[in-house]
Design a protein around this motif. Structure first.
Motif, mmCIF file in Angstrom:
data_model
loop_
_atom_site.group_PDB
_atom_site.id
_atom_site.type_symbol
_atom_site.label_atom_id
_atom_site.label_comp_id
_atom_site.label_asym_id
_atom_site.label_seq_id
_atom_site.Cartn_x
_atom_site.Cartn_y
_atom_site.Cartn_z
ATOM 1 N N GLY A 57 -75.639 19.707 25.949
ATOM 2 C CA GLY A 57 -76.846 20.520 25.964
ATOM 3 C C GLY A 57 -77.205 21.128 24.622
ATOM 4 N N LEU A 58 -76.780 20.506 23.547
ATOM 5 C CA LEU A 58 -77.026 21.037 22.198
ATOM 6 C C LEU A 58 -78.008 20.171 21.406
ATOM 7 C CD1 LEU A 58 -73.330 21.964 21.320
ATOM 8 C CD2 LEU A 58 -75.154 23.496 22.106
ATOM 9 N N GLN A 59 -78.818 19.389 22.081
ATOM 10 C CA GLN A 59 -79.697 18.422 21.423
ATOM 11 C C GLN A 59 -80.907 19.065 20.749
ATOM 12 O OE1 GLN A 59 -78.548 18.406 24.488
ATOM 13 N NE2 GLN A 59 -77.693 16.430 24.985
ATOM 14 N N ASN A 60 -81.288 20.241 21.124
ATOM 15 C CA ASN A 60 -82.467 20.899 20.547
ATOM 16 C C ASN A 60 -83.688 19.983 20.549
ATOM 17 O OD1 ASN A 60 -81.274 23.451 19.936
ATOM 18 N ND2 ASN A 60 -80.181 22.438 18.272
ATOM 19 N N GLY A 61 -83.867 19.256 21.645
ATOM 20 C CA GLY A 61 -85.038 18.393 21.789
ATOM 21 C C GLY A 61 -84.843 16.960 21.336
ATOM 22 N N ILE A 62 -83.791 16.669 20.589
ATOM 23 C CA ILE A 62 -83.556 15.307 20.103
ATOM 24 C C ILE A 62 -83.260 14.397 21.286
ATOM 25 C CG2 ILE A 62 -82.018 13.845 18.718
ATOM 26 C CD1 ILE A 62 -83.991 15.573 17.082
ATOM 27 N N GLN A 63 -83.942 13.249 21.321
ATOM 28 C CA GLN A 63 -83.825 12.325 22.447
ATOM 29 C C GLN A 63 -83.142 11.000 22.101
ATOM 30 O OE1 GLN A 63 -88.080 12.733 22.643
ATOM 31 N NE2 GLN A 63 -87.933 13.231 24.825
ATOM 32 N N TYR A 64 -83.260 10.569 20.853
ATOM 33 C CA TYR A 64 -82.670 9.298 20.418
ATOM 34 C C TYR A 64 -81.937 9.505 19.107
ATOM 35 C CZ TYR A 64 -85.096 6.490 23.895
ATOM 36 O OH TYR A 64 -85.523 5.939 25.082
ATOM 37 N N ALA A 65 -80.848 8.741 18.932
ATOM 38 C CA ALA A 65 -80.068 8.811 17.697
ATOM 39 C C ALA A 65 -79.728 7.391 17.241
ATOM 40 C CB ALA A 65 -78.789 9.601 17.911
ATOM 41 N N PHE A 66 -79.723 7.207 15.924
ATOM 42 C CA PHE A 66 -79.414 5.913 15.326
ATOM 43 C C PHE A 66 -78.493 6.125 14.129
ATOM 44 C CE2 PHE A 66 -83.489 5.637 17.346
ATOM 45 C CZ PHE A 66 -83.442 4.427 18.023
ATOM 46 N N VAL A 67 -77.602 5.157 13.900
ATOM 47 C CA VAL A 67 -76.756 5.136 12.714
ATOM 48 C C VAL A 67 -77.027 3.821 11.999
ATOM 49 C CG1 VAL A 67 -74.410 5.193 11.788
ATOM 50 C CG2 VAL A 67 -74.984 6.541 13.834
ATOM 51 N N VAL A 68 -77.513 3.932 10.760
ATOM 52 C CA VAL A 68 -77.812 2.762 9.931
ATOM 53 C C VAL A 68 -76.783 2.759 8.806
ATOM 54 C CG1 VAL A 68 -79.575 1.550 8.601
ATOM 55 C CG2 VAL A 68 -80.264 3.140 10.440
ATOM 56 N N GLU A 69 -75.989 1.701 8.721
ATOM 57 C CA GLU A 69 -74.943 1.624 7.700
ATOM 58 C C GLU A 69 -75.374 0.695 6.571
ATOM 59 O OE1 GLU A 69 -70.293 0.324 7.006
ATOM 60 O OE2 GLU A 69 -71.067 0.420 9.050
#
Length: 107
Positions: A57-69
């Protein structure tokens, strides 16, 4: 030295599920669509991401995450400043973002 480029998105409340899914797929396709300026081959080492599923519950509105290496800071810098596929993605996706957060680190 490799660089991880973390990208976090919150979509506007009126963004449709179809629009969000398209942006999600377009982001993942950057792995193959971003081409090195010299070799004309894909240069992103890996790109993973998806819809948030954290129970904290700590997303602060963030819905999607990506990691680009990236293999190097030079590759990351080209991606951020010059890559035409990335620029097109940003131009297309930005209108439906409420918030975008980017954090990079070397490892």
């Amino acid at each position: 030295m490799p660089v991880n480029h973390l990208v976090l998105f919150q979509f506007k409340a009126d963004a449709s599920a179809k629009e969000v899914e398209k942006i999600y797929q377009d982001m993942l396709s950057l792995k193959d669509n971003c081409l090195h300026p010299t070799t004309q081959n894909p240069y992103i080492k890996s790109l993973t991401g998806g819809k948030d599923n954290s129970p904290e519950g700590l997303q602060n509105g963030i819905q999607y995450a990506f990691v680009v290496e990236f293999e190097s800071e030079a590759d990351r810098d080209f991606y951020v400043k010059n890559d035409q596929a990335h620029k097109a993605f940003v131009a297309n996706a930005s209108p439906i973002f409420e918030k975008a957060i980017v954090v990079d680190y070397s490892f």
